[in-house]
Structure formats: C-alpha cells, structure tokens
Design an enzyme around this catalytic site. Structure first.
Site, PDB file in Angstrom:
ATOM      1  N   SER A   1     119.599 -24.075  36.227  1.00 14.62           N
ATOM      2  CA  SER A   1     120.564 -23.362  35.584  1.00 14.62           C
ATOM      3  C   SER A   1     120.998 -24.244  34.629  1.00 14.62           C
ATOM      4  O   SER A   1     120.925 -25.565  34.602  1.00 14.62           O
ATOM      5  CB  SER A   1     121.651 -23.025  36.365  1.00 14.62           C
ATOM      6  OG  SER A   1     122.938 -22.651  35.712  1.00 14.62           O
TER       7      SER A   1
ATOM      8  N   TYR B   1     128.372 -24.976  42.758  1.00 18.32           N
ATOM      9  CA  TYR B   1     127.011 -24.502  42.210  1.00 18.32           C
ATOM     10  C   TYR B   1     126.521 -25.520  41.182  1.00 18.32           C
ATOM     11  O   TYR B   1     125.473 -25.763  40.939  1.00 18.32           O
ATOM     12  CB  TYR B   1     127.346 -23.097  41.113  1.00 18.32           C
ATOM     13  CG  TYR B   1     126.426 -22.393  40.679  1.00 18.32           C
ATOM     14  CD1 TYR B   1     125.389 -21.331  41.421  1.00 18.32           C
ATOM     15  CD2 TYR B   1     125.980 -22.511  39.247  1.00 18.32           C
ATOM     16  CE1 TYR B   1     124.480 -20.702  40.919  1.00 18.32           C
ATOM     17  CE2 TYR B   1     124.741 -21.876  38.864  1.00 18.32           C
ATOM     18  CZ  TYR B   1     124.254 -20.943  39.484  1.00 18.32           C
ATOM     19  OH  TYR B   1     123.153 -20.287  38.783  1.00 18.32           O
TER      20      TYR B   1
HETATM   21  P1  NAD Z   1     120.046 -12.571  42.773  1.00 18.59           P
HETATM   22  O1  NAD Z   1     121.269 -12.533  43.548  1.00 18.59           O
HETATM   23  O2  NAD Z   1     119.525 -11.294  42.004  1.00 18.59           O
HETATM   24  O3  NAD Z   1     118.715 -12.979  43.734  1.00 18.59           O
HETATM   25  C1  NAD Z   1     119.075 -14.018  44.560  1.00 18.59           C
HETATM   26  C2  NAD Z   1     117.947 -14.115  45.669  1.00 18.59           C
HETATM   27  O4  NAD Z   1     117.986 -14.993  46.493  1.00 18.59           O
HETATM   28  C3  NAD Z   1     117.833 -12.717  46.525  1.00 18.59           C
HETATM   29  O5  NAD Z   1     116.504 -12.268  46.413  1.00 18.59           O
HETATM   30  C4  NAD Z   1     118.323 -13.301  47.817  1.00 18.59           C
HETATM   31  O6  NAD Z   1     117.671 -12.349  48.918  1.00 18.59           O
HETATM   32  C5  NAD Z   1     118.037 -14.473  47.820  1.00 18.59           C
HETATM   33  N1  NAD Z   1     119.029 -15.491  48.910  1.00 18.59           N
HETATM   34  C6  NAD Z   1     120.307 -15.453  48.800  1.00 18.59           C
HETATM   35  N2  NAD Z   1     120.719 -15.998  49.819  1.00 18.59           N
HETATM   36  C7  NAD Z   1     119.625 -16.347  50.525  1.00 18.59           C
HETATM   37  C8  NAD Z   1     119.412 -16.908  52.058  1.00 18.59           C
HETATM   38  N3  NAD Z   1     120.558 -17.543  52.691  1.00 18.59           N
HETATM   39  N4  NAD Z   1     118.105 -16.982  52.276  1.00 18.59           N
HETATM   40  C9  NAD Z   1     117.079 -16.843  51.741  1.00 18.59           C
HETATM   41  N5  NAD Z   1     117.327 -15.979  50.406  1.00 18.59           N
HETATM   42  C10 NAD Z   1     118.463 -15.766  50.066  1.00 18.59           C
HETATM   43  O7  NAD Z   1     120.277 -13.790  41.765  1.00 18.59           O
HETATM   44  P2  NAD Z   1     119.475 -14.186  40.313  1.00 18.59           P
HETATM   45  O8  NAD Z   1     120.392 -14.046  39.303  1.00 18.59           O
HETATM   46  O9  NAD Z   1     118.182 -13.659  40.446  1.00 18.59           O
HETATM   47  O10 NAD Z   1     119.152 -15.836  40.737  1.00 18.59           O
HETATM   48  C11 NAD Z   1     117.860 -16.415  40.938  1.00 18.59           C
HETATM   49  C12 NAD Z   1     118.273 -17.928  40.644  1.00 18.59           C
HETATM   50  O11 NAD Z   1     118.314 -18.136  39.290  1.00 18.59           O
HETATM   51  C13 NAD Z   1     119.238 -18.513  41.397  1.00 18.59           C
HETATM   52  O12 NAD Z   1     118.739 -19.796  41.952  1.00 18.59           O
HETATM   53  C14 NAD Z   1     120.358 -18.644  40.428  1.00 18.59           C
HETATM   54  O13 NAD Z   1     121.271 -19.512  40.657  1.00 18.59           O
HETATM   55  C15 NAD Z   1     119.637 -18.911  39.105  1.00 18.59           C
HETATM   56  N6  NAD Z   1     120.273 -18.466  37.990  1.00 18.59           N
HETATM   57  C16 NAD Z   1     120.550 -17.195  37.539  1.00 18.59           C
HETATM   58  C17 NAD Z   1     121.359 -17.087  36.222  1.00 18.59           C
HETATM   59  C18 NAD Z   1     121.962 -15.819  36.115  1.00 18.59           C
HETATM   60  O14 NAD Z   1     122.460 -15.738  35.052  1.00 18.59           O
HETATM   61  N7  NAD Z   1     121.682 -14.645  36.972  1.00 18.59           N
HETATM   62  C19 NAD Z   1     121.474 -18.155  35.328  1.00 18.59           C
HETATM   63  C20 NAD Z   1     120.825 -19.436  35.859  1.00 18.59           C
HETATM   64  C21 NAD Z   1     120.560 -19.671  36.722  1.00 18.59           C
END
Ligand code: NAD
Length: 268
Positions: A144, A157
C-alpha cells in the site's frame, strides 16, 4: 501477448472480491490456471469462479482458509501443491481498522499483523523454495502507499505494510541470482496502491459521504483531495494490469521494488 501465461498456475490470496479478483481476472486473461482463495460464502465464490473463467482462465479452483492460522496455511499450501506447482504467488489478502493508537483494540493489532504481514511470510517461506528449484517464479505482494508513508489512525496497517515492503526486499535479495534470463528468474516485488474502490475502504468512503449529505461523489472527492493528487481512484483491474506485467519474462530484473500506484500520493 495472448495466452502468455498458458501453462502457468497462479495462487492469489483474498481473491474472491476486490483487488485480488481484479488480479486473478488479469492473469486469467492470459490463460493462467487460477487458484482463488479467501473467506467468502458459496455465492461469492461461484461468481468469482465464473468471472475468471469468462476472462480466459485455463482452470479455476477455490480454497477457503483463514490466514491468521499458520498451521491452516501450511495445510492449504500442501493441498495446492498436490495439484501442481505454483508459478505466481500474489499475496493480497488484507483487512483494515481505523482508530488512534490509544483507541486501537489489541485484537485488531493481532489480526492485521497476522493477515496483512505474517501470512505473506508464511506463503513465501513455503512456496519460494519450489520456485527456486525451477529457476522461475513471481511473487507479487500487495502492500500500500501505507508501506511507504503513514497516515494517522492506521497504526497496525501502516506497520504491517511497511513490514511487507521490508520482507519483499529481503526475499528479493535471497532469490536474486536464481535462474537466468531464459527461465525468467524468481522476482519478488510489492505493489503500493493508493485509494482503490473496494469493500476495504467502504467505511472510510461512507464517513465522508455522511459529511456531504449522502452525496457519494462528493464524499469520494473529499477523500481523494486529502492525499491523492490525481483525484481519481484506481480500479482492481488497474492493479491487475501491473501484476500481469510483472509476470512478463522481460521483468526478470525488476525485483525488490515497491511500485506506487497512487496518483502522486507519495511524490509529495
Ligand atoms: P477486500 O476487503 O475487497 O478484499 C480483502 C480480501 O482478503 C477478501 O477476499 C477477504 O476474504 C480476504 N481476507 C480477509 N481476511 C482474511 C483472513 N483472515 N483469511 C483469509 N482471507 C482473508 O479489500 P481490497 O481493497 O481488495 O484489499 C486487497 C489488498 O489491497 C489488501 O492487502 C489491502 O490492504 C490492499 N490495499 C487496498 C487499498 C484500497 O484502497 N482498497 C489500497 C492499498 C492497498
């Protein structure tokens, strides 16, 4: 580049929705066999499977397993490897909880460090040796902007994501001279997105929408104006396109990098 990933198998954690599904779909579009994973109900899993098959995956399989439990992750990886090698590992699963350090529940700290950082260590320690034996592999860690800079009220985080960037660099050094140009080498990189519109940031969007009389566009604009100079969200498929590019053999010398996709956030 059609079918450039034919014969390759990709395991993407947390891929039934959001960025993980965006990446799975991009890799599927080049003919990869896709291993989906996460915590989700049967309907969400079935929709995700249909999406990657429609995109062009050669096969799809799904695994439900909680990444907080490292024993469960060992069993998960053994099960996945019993079906064949993993050529591409995408560590993507993650959660968020916003609160100041004083207000952050200790249990949230534990969960965020376990899912957003320690699980990346587990999958890498279990899969990198297999990739090294073949002289080829790709690990893409979804960090991130918060792996590069901080924001208030996100202590676990930010700590986890900075940890992912450090872990990525160590792994890149340990595997840098494996394989050769022809085999593609083993590379380990981090992608550092700014705002991407997914369920993960919905509570933060909703807090801004509430400040703007339920006007969603105004709430999102408010959120973006604070830190993301492009004033545009990324989509999961934008992140997928970069992940796909890192799988290209021409990317064999890109390793240990932390690549921002943040509309200029970390350029400030
Ligand atoms: P999301 O909530 O849509 O998806 C998260 C996924 O992680 C889900 O499929 C969920 O099932 C899985 N997950 C959560 N807890 C779990 C556990 N205990 N065991 C197994 N699986 C688990 O979120 P997203 O935005 O798609 O995030 C994906 C990645 O991108 C993350 O690492 C997040 O930190 C990173 N990220 C997101 C953003 C944003 O703005 N959305 C920005 C930077 C980084």
């Amino acid at each position: 580049m059609a079918n450039s990933l034919a014969g390759k198998r990709a395991f993407i954690t947390g891929s039934f929705q959001g960025i993980g599904l965006g990446i799975a779909t991009s890799l599927a579009s080049e003919g990869a066999a896709i291993v989906l994973h996460g915590l989700a109900d049967a309907e969400t899993i079935s929709k995700a499977e249909m999406a990657v098959m429609a995109a062009g995956a050669s096969t799809v399989e799904s695994h439900v397993s909680d990444l907080r439990d490292s024993d469960a992750t060992e069993s998960l990886i053994a099960k996945i490897l019993s079906g064949g090698a993993v050529d591409i590992l995408v560590n993507n699963a993650g959660i968020q909880h916003t609160a100041t350090i004083a207000e952050m529940p200790r249990s949230k700290w534990n969960d965020i460090i376990a899912i957003n950082l320690s699980s990346f260590f587990d999958t890498m320690r279990l899969l990198l040796p297999e990739m090294a034996k073949r002289g080829s592999g790709r690990v893409i860690n979804i960090a991130s902007v918060h792996g590069l800079v901080a924001s208030a009220a996100k202590a676990p985080y930010v700590a986890a994501k900075h940890g992912v960037v450090g872990l990525t660099k160590v792994a890149a050094l340990e595997y840098a001279n494996v394989g050769d140009r022809n085999s593609g080498g083993v590379t380990i990189n981090a992608i550092c997105p700014g705002w991407v519109e997914t369920a993960l940031i919905e509570p933060q969007i909703q807090a801004r929408v509430d400040l703007h009389n339920s006007d969603r566009a105004a709430g999102i604009a408010d959120l973006l104006s604070e830190k993301q100079p492009s004033q545009r969200m990324s989509t999961p498929s934008d992140i997928g396109a970069l992940a796909l590019w890192l799988c290209n053999p021409a990317a064999h010398n890109i390793t240990g990098a932390a690549i921002p996709v943040d509309g200029g956030w970390t350029a400030q």
